[in-house]
Design a protein around this motif. Structure first.
Motif, mmCIF file in Angstrom:
data_model
loop_
_atom_site.group_PDB
_atom_site.id
_atom_site.type_symbol
_atom_site.label_atom_id
_atom_site.label_comp_id
_atom_site.label_asym_id
_atom_site.label_seq_id
_atom_site.Cartn_x
_atom_site.Cartn_y
_atom_site.Cartn_z
ATOM 1 N N SER A 31 1.062 -1.298 -0.042
ATOM 2 C CA SER A 31 -0.311 0.157 0.234
ATOM 3 C C SER A 31 0.498 1.357 0.399
ATOM 4 O O SER A 31 2.341 1.513 -0.248
ATOM 5 C CB SER A 31 -0.075 -0.066 1.104
ATOM 6 N N TYR A 32 0.577 2.579 -0.234
ATOM 7 C CA TYR A 32 1.221 3.694 0.122
ATOM 8 C C TYR A 32 0.000 4.304 0.946
ATOM 9 O O TYR A 32 -1.545 5.388 0.447
ATOM 10 C CB TYR A 32 0.826 4.375 -1.710
ATOM 11 N N THR A 33 0.907 4.538 1.644
ATOM 12 C CA THR A 33 -0.123 4.690 3.315
ATOM 13 C C THR A 33 0.807 6.495 3.527
ATOM 14 O O THR A 33 2.038 6.524 3.713
ATOM 15 C CB THR A 33 0.133 3.992 4.314
ATOM 16 N N THR A 34 -0.010 7.691 3.533
ATOM 17 C CA THR A 34 0.738 9.017 4.156
ATOM 18 C C THR A 34 -0.098 9.284 5.533
ATOM 19 O O THR A 34 -0.836 8.561 5.590
ATOM 20 C CB THR A 34 -0.472 10.163 3.018
ATOM 21 N N ILE A 35 0.813 9.741 6.446
ATOM 22 C CA ILE A 35 0.875 10.193 7.884
ATOM 23 C C ILE A 35 0.693 11.967 7.828
ATOM 24 O O ILE A 35 1.524 12.408 7.009
ATOM 25 C CB ILE A 35 1.238 9.767 8.823
ATOM 26 N N ILE A 180 7.630 8.944 -6.434
ATOM 27 C CA ILE A 180 7.406 7.701 -5.201
ATOM 28 C C ILE A 180 6.117 7.274 -6.228
ATOM 29 O O ILE A 180 5.574 6.404 -5.722
ATOM 30 C CB ILE A 180 6.706 8.941 -3.928
ATOM 31 N N SER A 181 4.561 8.110 -7.180
ATOM 32 C CA SER A 181 3.499 7.449 -7.351
ATOM 33 C C SER A 181 4.208 6.341 -8.435
ATOM 34 O O SER A 181 3.520 4.735 -8.371
ATOM 35 C CB SER A 181 2.529 8.405 -8.028
ATOM 36 N N GLN A 182 5.491 6.350 -9.148
ATOM 37 C CA GLN A 182 5.897 5.532 -10.280
ATOM 38 C C GLN A 182 6.408 4.635 -10.009
ATOM 39 O O GLN A 182 6.030 3.557 -10.538
ATOM 40 C CB GLN A 182 6.944 6.435 -11.455
ATOM 41 N N ILE A 183 7.580 4.591 -8.707
ATOM 42 C CA ILE A 183 7.640 3.470 -7.496
ATOM 43 C C ILE A 183 7.120 2.856 -7.321
ATOM 44 O O ILE A 183 6.462 1.167 -7.534
ATOM 45 C CB ILE A 183 9.028 4.341 -6.973
ATOM 46 N N HIS A 184 5.784 3.416 -6.382
ATOM 47 C CA HIS A 184 4.644 2.305 -5.793
ATOM 48 C C HIS A 184 4.020 1.733 -7.238
ATOM 49 O O HIS A 184 3.485 0.831 -6.896
ATOM 50 C CB HIS A 184 3.563 3.313 -5.526
ATOM 51 N N ALA A 185 3.598 2.099 -7.992
ATOM 52 C CA ALA A 185 2.784 1.670 -9.680
ATOM 53 C C ALA A 185 3.492 0.406 -9.748
ATOM 54 O O ALA A 185 2.977 -0.654 -10.508
ATOM 55 C CB ALA A 185 2.617 2.291 -10.513
ATOM 56 N N ALA A 202 -4.149 13.168 -1.285
ATOM 57 C CA ALA A 202 -5.177 12.916 -1.945
ATOM 58 C C ALA A 202 -4.687 11.254 -3.106
ATOM 59 O O ALA A 202 -5.734 10.394 -3.622
ATOM 60 C CB ALA A 202 -5.919 13.817 -2.527
ATOM 61 N N ASN A 203 -3.483 11.351 -3.570
ATOM 62 C CA ASN A 203 -3.355 10.264 -3.998
ATOM 63 C C ASN A 203 -2.829 8.501 -3.423
ATOM 64 O O ASN A 203 -2.140 7.720 -4.174
ATOM 65 C CB ASN A 203 -1.486 10.740 -5.238
ATOM 66 N N SER A 204 -3.005 8.475 -2.115
ATOM 67 C CA SER A 204 -1.893 7.329 -1.344
ATOM 68 C C SER A 204 -3.641 7.178 -1.738
ATOM 69 O O SER A 204 -4.535 7.039 -1.870
ATOM 70 C CB SER A 204 -1.614 7.821 -0.420
ATOM 71 N N ASP A 205 -3.163 5.713 -1.243
ATOM 72 C CA ASP A 205 -4.242 4.470 -1.036
ATOM 73 C C ASP A 205 -4.436 4.695 0.448
ATOM 74 O O ASP A 205 -5.919 3.996 0.588
ATOM 75 C CB ASP A 205 -3.703 3.454 -0.509
ATOM 76 N N TYR A 206 -4.024 5.141 1.597
ATOM 77 C CA TYR A 206 -4.985 4.602 2.650
ATOM 78 C C TYR A 206 -3.988 6.032 3.654
ATOM 79 O O TYR A 206 -3.081 6.848 3.443
ATOM 80 C CB TYR A 206 -4.167 3.685 3.729
ATOM 81 N N VAL A 207 -4.948 6.965 4.335
ATOM 82 C CA VAL A 207 -4.359 7.754 5.553
ATOM 83 C C VAL A 207 -4.586 8.172 6.886
ATOM 84 O O VAL A 207 -5.437 7.601 7.066
ATOM 85 C CB VAL A 207 -5.456 9.231 5.021
ATOM 86 N N ILE A 208 -3.571 8.319 7.421
ATOM 87 C CA ILE A 208 -4.355 8.684 8.700
ATOM 88 C C ILE A 208 -3.545 9.709 8.957
ATOM 89 O O ILE A 208 -2.302 10.683 9.557
ATOM 90 C CB ILE A 208 -2.793 7.956 9.413
#
Length: 275
Positions: A31-35, A180-185, A202-208
């Motif tokens: 996942s791509y999670t942002t805090i 970052i987005s390209q690496i994750h994809a 906004a472009n992440s999968d999950y936000v904390i």
């Protein structure tokens, strides 16, 4: 079980006031999670705790099935990569090539294998033509891309960005967010990003979202950004596209736009065609 499992985690810098107060969360593998949170909310402290750079006061951190403790610290650090705020503080080599090679040399990677690894990871962040450049000739965004290449060369399972764009100009920020987005994809790496950048969130999968060392709200970007009262109470903004979408709805223009500017523009175009 997630790639990262945090339960009842607390931490104090002075043994008097807790900077992190009994928080629990899970980061799914891949996942791509942002805090996110205002200054002093505890988000960078959480990143350092997960990376094993700070020792928790209480609670537990389990990473890739291993409890984060002194016995497992070396093993856990072997599959975590972290990129910090200031790109100037992360440059170690005299050239880009030397900097990417630094971690490989410390892990005794044979020289015969090293060049291919350096070339591959420089290409992943589009820094191949700069391999023999000195760091003084690079922009802040380019230095951060080199830092990312150096981390990727170590083949981590988890990539942590601790405010990696906060000291960059707008162009540098855009470069790093795109990388970052390209690496994750492309790689499916588990990414944990500590950030102030609402567009990245906004472009992440999950936000904390943190506030004063506690979790104020969490969920998908759509869920979190629609909890406007909570965001306002912790002094966080929402993406411009969502603000615009909400204002258009007040005027009777109902769209199904989902967070991004691109989605909103597409919905508006469809709406115009129907008129």
């Amino acid at each position: 079980m997630g790639m990262v499992e945090v339960k009842d985690l607390s931490f104090s810098y002075d043994d008097t006031t807790d900077a992190v107060k009994g928080i629990s969360f899970s980061v799914k593998e891949g996942s791509y999670t942002t805090i996110v949170g205002h200054n002093g909310s505890g988000k960078s402290t959480v990143a350092k705790l997960v990376a094993g750079l700070l020792e928790k006061k209480s609670g537990s951190i389990v990473i890739n099935g291993l409890e984060l403790n002194m016995e497992n610290l070396t093993a856990i650090r072997s599959f975590i990569g972290i990129v910090f705020q200031n790109p100037d503080n992360q440059f170690i080599g005299s050239t880009v090539r030397d900097d990417i090679a630094f971690g490989l040399e410390n892990h005794c990677v044979p020289q015969a294998e090293m060049d291919a690894i350096i070339e591959t990871n420089a290409a992943r962040v589009k820094m191949t033509k700069y391999l023999d450049k000195e760091p003084t000739h690079l922009s802040g965004g380019q230095k951060q891309r080199v830092a990312i290449a150096g981390v990727l060369a170590m083949k981590p399972k988890i990539l942590i960005f601790d405010e990696a764009t906060s000291m960059l100009d707008p162009q540098g920020k855009a470069e790093i967010k795109k990388v970052i987005s390209q690496i994750h994809a492309e790689s499916g790496l588990t990414i944990l990003s500590i950030t102030h950048d609402i567009d990245e969130v906004a472009n992440s999968d999950y936000v904390i979202a943190l506030n004063n060392g506690t979790i104020a709200t969490e969920g998908t970007p759509h869920e979190v950004f629609n909890d406007i009262k909570t965001l306002q109470s912790i002094h966080l903004d929402v993406p411009y596209s969502l603000k615009l979408s909400n204002e258009l709805k007040k005027l009777g223009v109902h769209t199904d736009a989902h967070i991004t500017i691109e989605g909103l523009v597409n919905e508006l175009c469809q709406y115009r065609l129907k008129k």
